[in-house]
Design a protein around this motif. Sequence first.
Motif: not given
Lengths: 195, 93, 107
Positions: A123-134
């Motif tokens: 779910s999050r990889a498309v909604r908030d990819p930069r936040g997810l990675l960080r």
Amino acid sequence: MNLAELDSDKLLAAFRGLLLSKGVLAEEELSRSSAAMDAASPARGAAVVAKAWVDADYRARLLDNATPAIEEMGIYLTGAPPLGVLENTPDVHNIIVCTLCSCYPRMLLGYPPLWYKSAGYRSRAVRDPRGLLREEWGTIIPAETKVRVLDSTADYRWMVLPRRPKGTEGWSEEKLAGLVRETDLIGVTVLPEAV
Amino acid sequence: MSFAPGTRVRVRDAWPELEGPAHIRTPHYVRGRTGTVLKRLGAFRNPEDLAFARPAATIPLYHVAFEQAEIWPENAPGDEFLIEIYEHWLEAA
Amino acid sequence: MPPETALPETAPGRSHHDMGGVTQFLCAPIDKEHHELTRFDRQVDALRQVLAIHGLFSTDEMRRGIESLPAEVYDASSYYQRWLFSMVKVMLEKGVVTEDELRSALA
């Protein structure tokens, strides 16, 4: 018959036993398939990356049509979906996800890791990819680099070609491959700028 | 019908899931959205039919790029999605 | 809320497995530890591969079977449990095994 209400171990044993006893498939075929999967691993992907780093012609072939380029290395992907490779550059950082299921270049990299299949990642990889990675991997993608999220849901499978760290000039392919992790090949981590 | 790289395309705002059992490869969040064809990836048998063991036509598959912030405004401007979409889901925008 | 700000996930036709961006899962924990496959997982994986080689079970059919699971079963099941449920369902549909045979084998 409500399959989900049954004990899954018993269901598997009964179903597997039936397929074998009816001659639908044979034990040797099952062993062969498991062995083929065991031969696949992130190390194979890392070897492909290292070759692309040292050989510009190979890199071009890999980016143009990855399956034959990988087979050049003696890694056969017969029967597997076509594979595509996307290159990270200072301008673009690629991340792979499959929001609909868990499509993964398994014949090259092996069984997908648990996190890749999780609802949180999907779910999050498309909604908030930069936040997810960080937050999950400590990976910071500079604001001037475009984040390109590949939602891999159809007939291709995708792998990332990470950027080669500085300070690795003259390294052997084997030593270079040792730098590359599973997470780099999916794009949730990046290699250090320099080693 | 064929879409060259750079063509602006709109994904059909269709929901076959509402009409009965379906197997769809177009994620919900790009339906009705406009994107840009990056390249044609070849042609594949239609998974919507293969999923039910029905005869399946071979359909071109495209890599289509979408602006993330047009779908979720909090996503960073300039970031994109790149998604494989079958031709029958696309129309010229 | 005006329609142009409605989240994509609110589309009435969205299926449960179509999870991209869905708010409910954004804070779901992501387990990044390495997990070896269990014997169960490996057996299910091998069955799927061999049934596919025999032309009895395509990826498309497997996905359709997984997607047809009720949301609560989907969420409560492990990855390879979902595969098993889908595989058994489709093999029953095709008559590769019958419900009677499966019942006897389970007894």
